[in-house]
Design an enzyme around this catalytic site. Structure first.
Site, mmCIF file in Angstrom:
data_model
loop_
_atom_site.group_PDB
_atom_site.id
_atom_site.type_symbol
_atom_site.label_atom_id
_atom_site.label_comp_id
_atom_site.label_asym_id
_atom_site.label_seq_id
_atom_site.Cartn_x
_atom_site.Cartn_y
_atom_site.Cartn_z
ATOM 1 N N PHE A 113 6.244 1.690 -10.205
ATOM 2 C CA PHE A 113 6.628 2.965 -9.599
ATOM 3 C C PHE A 113 7.961 2.756 -8.883
ATOM 4 O O PHE A 113 8.107 1.797 -8.116
ATOM 5 C CB PHE A 113 5.539 3.383 -8.611
ATOM 6 C CG PHE A 113 5.675 4.794 -8.115
ATOM 7 C CD1 PHE A 113 5.305 5.862 -8.909
ATOM 8 C CD2 PHE A 113 6.169 5.043 -6.846
ATOM 9 C CE1 PHE A 113 5.417 7.169 -8.446
ATOM 10 C CE2 PHE A 113 6.281 6.345 -6.374
ATOM 11 C CZ PHE A 113 5.903 7.410 -7.179
ATOM 12 N N ASP A 184 -0.163 -3.732 -6.166
ATOM 13 C CA ASP A 184 -0.238 -2.338 -5.758
ATOM 14 C C ASP A 184 -1.412 -1.697 -6.505
ATOM 15 O O ASP A 184 -1.447 -1.687 -7.739
ATOM 16 C CB ASP A 184 1.083 -1.632 -6.083
ATOM 17 C CG ASP A 184 1.133 -0.223 -5.494
ATOM 18 O OD1 ASP A 184 0.071 0.431 -5.419
ATOM 19 O OD2 ASP A 184 2.231 0.215 -5.121
ATOM 20 N N TYR A 209 -4.670 8.989 -1.048
ATOM 21 C CA TYR A 209 -4.665 10.417 -1.399
ATOM 22 C C TYR A 209 -4.824 10.652 -2.895
ATOM 23 O O TYR A 209 -4.895 11.790 -3.322
ATOM 24 C CB TYR A 209 -3.394 11.106 -0.880
ATOM 25 C CG TYR A 209 -2.106 10.441 -1.291
ATOM 26 C CD1 TYR A 209 -1.577 10.639 -2.559
ATOM 27 C CD2 TYR A 209 -1.425 9.598 -0.412
ATOM 28 C CE1 TYR A 209 -0.400 10.017 -2.933
ATOM 29 C CE2 TYR A 209 -0.255 8.967 -0.781
ATOM 30 C CZ TYR A 209 0.255 9.183 -2.052
ATOM 31 O OH TYR A 209 1.411 8.549 -2.430
ATOM 32 N N LYS A 210 -4.834 9.578 -3.702
ATOM 33 C CA LYS A 210 -4.986 9.746 -5.149
ATOM 34 C C LYS A 210 -6.488 9.725 -5.468
ATOM 35 O O LYS A 210 -7.216 10.622 -5.086
ATOM 36 C CB LYS A 210 -4.186 8.676 -5.889
ATOM 37 C CG LYS A 210 -2.678 8.886 -5.709
ATOM 38 C CD LYS A 210 -1.822 7.782 -6.291
ATOM 39 C CE LYS A 210 -0.343 8.102 -6.052
ATOM 40 N NZ LYS A 210 0.536 6.958 -6.252
ATOM 41 N N ARG A 356 0.484 13.878 -18.352
ATOM 42 C CA ARG A 356 -0.441 12.892 -17.790
ATOM 43 C C ARG A 356 -1.716 13.581 -17.312
ATOM 44 O O ARG A 356 -1.661 14.630 -16.663
ATOM 45 C CB ARG A 356 0.270 12.203 -16.627
ATOM 46 C CG ARG A 356 -0.431 10.990 -16.098
ATOM 47 C CD ARG A 356 0.452 10.292 -15.097
ATOM 48 N NE ARG A 356 0.610 11.086 -13.870
ATOM 49 C CZ ARG A 356 0.896 10.557 -12.679
ATOM 50 N NH1 ARG A 356 1.078 9.253 -12.553
ATOM 51 N NH2 ARG A 356 1.025 11.330 -11.621
HETATM 52 C C1 LIG Z 1 1.860 7.065 -5.613
HETATM 53 C C2 LIG Z 1 2.579 5.758 -5.541
HETATM 54 C C3 LIG Z 1 3.447 5.460 -4.467
HETATM 55 C C4 LIG Z 1 3.762 6.502 -3.418
HETATM 56 O O1 LIG Z 1 4.138 5.950 -2.200
HETATM 57 P P1 LIG Z 1 4.066 6.842 -0.873
HETATM 58 O O2 LIG Z 1 4.806 6.062 0.127
HETATM 59 O O3 LIG Z 1 2.623 7.051 -0.549
HETATM 60 O O4 LIG Z 1 4.716 8.156 -1.183
HETATM 61 C C5 LIG Z 1 4.008 4.203 -4.413
HETATM 62 N N1 LIG Z 1 3.748 3.279 -5.377
HETATM 63 C C6 LIG Z 1 2.931 3.540 -6.425
HETATM 64 C C7 LIG Z 1 2.664 2.491 -7.448
HETATM 65 C C8 LIG Z 1 2.347 4.797 -6.543
HETATM 66 O O5 LIG Z 1 1.564 5.068 -7.590
#
Ligand SMILES: *Cc1c(COP(=O)(O)O)cnc(C)c1O
Length: 397
Positions: A113, A184, A209-210, A356
């Site tokens: 990400f 992660d 939150y996911k 997705r």
């Molecule tokens: C959703 C996601 C994020 C988002 O980070 P936030 O700081 O919560 O906005 C970061 N890394 C990955 C791999 C994600 O899937």
């Protein structure tokens, strides 16, 4: 066996909506509204500042950390909540780098990400020009884990395609090379069984939150292996990670174990919503979730391929190598997703051409999948996506 009809009844989903985007933002647990209201009125309203002690607000970050820890195979007392995932990535990688002071390379992959890569890039720039973020293709990770890599930072499940890394094998390989791992779990926690202790992981981070359904802006979590927790120096050395915050010493001394990864005042309202979400997780077994998730994703792929020849599978075909999401490529995927959302089937779009769909057994069942594909097939076969309105890009895709 997990009773998925019972877990589904614990969510408040709008009438007529099939929600296939719990991989981006989980839905509202029914109990959360009353619980948050009660917290605000009874605790914040009546207790005022005494709520930190009386209502136990100060203990929520580690209490919720332990509840999440049960879903990811973490030892008790090794997970704490706070901040956002981007910040927890920075915190974990900064601490991990200090455990390998004579190495300067952080290795990651191009499927990661972007925020994870941006955060590490920013960190390494602060540390100096001799540090390097090395980004290789996901399939080339293993051959790039060498004795000059300080930290291997990977997202276990690719946010775009759902492809999974082998956490156990890569952690072993990293350790054989003296490399520290940061995993992660953004698309793993609540999506697939994770066994951090069994994999001998070093650091892990993730969001709530996911798949965990903590609500928009719910805090992130961080895991530090107990064998490292009292050795790591927190780079984000805020007062609540201090050994004794209310001594107000001028010198920083890290707190005991995972407590030192706390930074500042925790978000009590968000944590209260998250605690309602964790009550639903108490009814679920992760192996059952995984079995049902595979059933749902297999059914979805089979039906989409049978009815929508213009869509091309972008996720691994082997369910063992796939997380709890399915992605399809389609050049006009943005417009097709907008048309789908207008018909009550909510997924999302990731540039340049990925549609997705997240599958979350806690509240999505076979009937939802069948119905979603019927609507998708109607949109594709009749080109219902091909309108000017469906092509207007919004701020969040
Ligand atoms: C959703 C996601 C994020 C988002 O980070 P936030 O700081 O919560 O906005 C970061 N890394 C990955 C791999 C994600 O899937």
């Amino acid at each position: 066996m997990t009773d998925f009809a019972a877990t589904k009844a614990m969510f408040d989903l709008p009438e007529g909506v099939i929600y296939l985007d719990g991989n981006s933002l989980g839905p509202l647990p029914r109990a959360a509204g009353d619980r948050v209201n009660e917290m605000m009125v009874q605790e914040w309203g009546q207790m005022l500042i005494t709520g930190w002690n009386k209502a136990g607000w100060m203990g929520l970050p580690t209490g919720l950390g332990d509840r999440i820890g049960q879903l990811i195979g973490a030892e008790p007392g090794s997970v704490v909540i706070g901040d956002t995932l981007s910040i927890k990535v920075y915190q974990a990688v900064a601490s991990a780098l200090e455990l390998c002071p004579d190495r300067k390379v952080v290795l990651s992959d191009s499927g990661n990400f972007p925020s994870d890569l941006y955060m590490v890039d920013g960190l390494l720039r602060s540390l100096g020009s001799d540090y390097e973020l090395r980004v290789v293709a996901p399939e080339d990770i293993a051959k790039n884990v060498t004795e000059n890599v300080a930290v291997l930072m990977l997202t276990e499940v690719d946010y775009r395609s759902g492809r999974m890394h082998d956490m156990k094998a890569l952690t072993e390989l990293a350790h054989a090379n003296g490399t520290i791992t940061v995993w992660d779990l953004a698309h793993s926690a609540g999506a697939i069984p994770v066994d951090l202790a069994g994999c001998n992981a070093d650091f892990a981070v993730g969001c709530t939150y996911k798949y965990l359904n903590g609500g928009p802006g719910a805090p992130a979590f961080i895991y530090v292996a107990p064998r490292l927790a009292n050795r790591v120096r927190p780079a984000l050395s805020g007062w609540l990670g201090h050994e004794s915050p209310f001594a107000f010493d001028l010198d920083y001394r890290p707190g005991n174990g995972i407590e030192r990864m706390r930074v500042g005042t925790p978000p009590v309202i968000q944590m209260t919503a998250l605690s309602s979400a964790m009550d639903v997780w108490d009814m679920a077994n992760m192996q059952d979730v995984r079995t049902k998730s595979i059933d749902l994703t297999e059914l979805f792929i089979e039906r989409v391929e049978a009815t929508c020849p213009d869509l091309h599978l972008a996720s691994p075909r082997d369910p063992e190598r796939r997380g709890s999401q399915v992605s399809f490529r389609f050049a006009d995927g943005y417009a097709a997703m907008q048309a789908l959302i207008a018909r009550g089937v909510i997924g999302d779009f990731r540039a340049p051409d990925i549609m997705r769909f997240g599958f979350t057994p806690l509240y999505v069942d076979e009937h939802d999948v069948e119905r979603a594909v019927e609507i998708l097939a109607d949109i594709m076969q009749n080109r219902l996506w091909d309108t000017p309105e469906n092509k207007v890009r919004q701020r969040v895709t």
